[in-house]
Design a protein around this motif. Structure first.
Motif, PDB file in Angstrom:
ATOM      1  N   ASP A   1       0.856  -1.187   0.000  1.00 42.22           N
ATOM      2  CA  ASP A   1       0.000   0.000   0.000  1.00 42.22           C
ATOM      3  C   ASP A   1       0.893   1.238   0.000  1.00 42.22           C
ATOM      4  N   ASP A   2       0.840   2.007  -1.092  1.00 43.93           N
ATOM      5  CA  ASP A   2       1.671   3.231  -1.121  1.00 43.93           C
ATOM      6  C   ASP A   2       0.843   4.478  -0.821  1.00 43.93           C
TER       7      ASP A   2
ATOM      8  N   THR B   1      -2.255   3.222  -4.180  1.00 42.53           N
ATOM      9  CA  THR B   1      -2.533   1.949  -4.837  1.00 42.53           C
ATOM     10  C   THR B   1      -2.327   0.818  -3.831  1.00 42.53           C
ATOM     11  N   THR B   2      -3.242  -0.147  -3.872  1.00 41.35           N
ATOM     12  CA  THR B   2      -3.092  -1.312  -2.998  1.00 41.35           C
ATOM     13  C   THR B   2      -3.001  -2.568  -3.858  1.00 41.35           C
TER      14      THR B   2
ATOM     15  N   ILE C   1      -8.717  -5.081   5.743  1.00 40.13           N
ATOM     16  CA  ILE C   1      -8.581  -4.776   4.315  1.00 40.13           C
ATOM     17  C   ILE C   1      -9.896  -5.167   3.648  1.00 40.13           C
TER      18      ILE C   1
ATOM     19  N   PHE D   1      -8.866  -3.939  -2.722  1.00 34.48           N
ATOM     20  CA  PHE D   1      -7.518  -3.686  -3.251  1.00 34.48           C
ATOM     21  C   PHE D   1      -7.661  -3.479  -4.743  1.00 34.48           C
TER      22      PHE D   1
END
Ligand SMILES: [Zn+2]
Ligand SMILES: [Zn+2]
Length: 258
Positions: free
Chosen positions: A41-42, A45-46, A64, A67
């Motif tokens: 995860d940035d 974006t996942t 979560i 994604f």
């Protein structure tokens, strides 16, 4: 960027079915291991890397709920069996299609088992309006998944190949017993490397073991190496004491921040 080790265990986890802990001390919580998977995860974006039989429990533990893509390293069951849950995931994606990154062999094996999710004549009733779609990989290749810049590379895994991935100065090398020479360039200059170490000793020819994984770490010299895909021969406390500085055992729930 944050990486979460969703599962640090080998194919059958620790304890394995039937309750066997092997050499692992059941009182050490880090010995309780689910099947191998990570979550990247940035902030924008996942990416889920592998989707094994413990997938549902793993994402629940970490809250979560969705994604952007799934990346499959290879078609062994401990990396793909979570596909069973795909229809309910698709149903709740509000129409957003889901890219699934695979090499050809992995795609073929997934389609063989879960054919009903991909047959256009019936898939809609399983997947609602959102659809999964394939993005076939042919490593080594640079890819962009959302905001993540990814470099893929081949790894030898017994009789088959698995796909390793590098994002910035992080790399994930699960399920490997050897690196082809052309893959090695992607393993230098890492801050963090998460790499296979299935067994204490050389008992599984398609995986690595403590001595070999430590030798890899000393060759490629990442700032920190975490060993993963750990089976019941790897007791957290006793094996941790055998490892040199900069090499540690991964555990379920470990997070890495870059
Ligand atoms: Zn595996
Ligand atoms: Zn495997």
């Amino acid at each position: 960027m944050k990486i979460t080790i969703l599962g640090s265990g080998s194919a059958y986890g620790v304890p394995f079915a039937g309750g066997g802990w092997g050499a692992c001390d059941p009182k050490q919580p880090r010995n309780r291991r689910t099947t191998p998977s990570i979550f990247i995860d940035d902030g924008k974006t996942t990416l889920l890397v592998d989707m094994g039989p413990d997938f549902k429990e793993q994402i629940a533990r970490h809250n979560i709920s969705k994604f952007d893509a799934i990346f499959f390293t290879h078609p062994h069951a401990d990396h793909i069996a979570g596909m069973f849950h795909l229809p309910i995931l698709m149903y709740h994606r509000n129409g957003v299609n889901l890219p699934m990154y695979v090499d050809r062999a992995t795609r073929r094996d997934i389609e063989k088992v879960w054919w009903y999710m991909f047959d256009p004549s019936i898939a809609l009733e399983y997947t609602g309006t959102a659809r999964p779609f394939w993005r076939e990989m042919l490593p080594p290749e640079k890819m962009q998944i959302g905001t993540l810049d990814i470099q893929t590379f081949w790894q030898q895994h017994g009789r088959i190949k698995s796909v390793g991935l590098r994002v910035g100065n992080f790399a994930y090398s699960t399920d490997v017993n050897d690196f082809p020479p052309e893959s090695e360039e992607h393993l230098y200059g890492l801050d963090y490397w998460v790499v296979d170490c299935n067994c204490l000793t050389n008992t599984d020819k398609s995986h690595s073991y403590v001595e070999k994984s430590v030798a890899w770490a000393q060759k490629f010299k990442p700032k920190k190496t975490y060993l993963t895909h750990l089976d019941y021969t790897i007791d957290y406390d006793s094996v941790s004491k055998m490892l040199p500085a900069g090499v540690e055992l991964a555990y379920d729930g470990l997070t890495i921040e870059l």
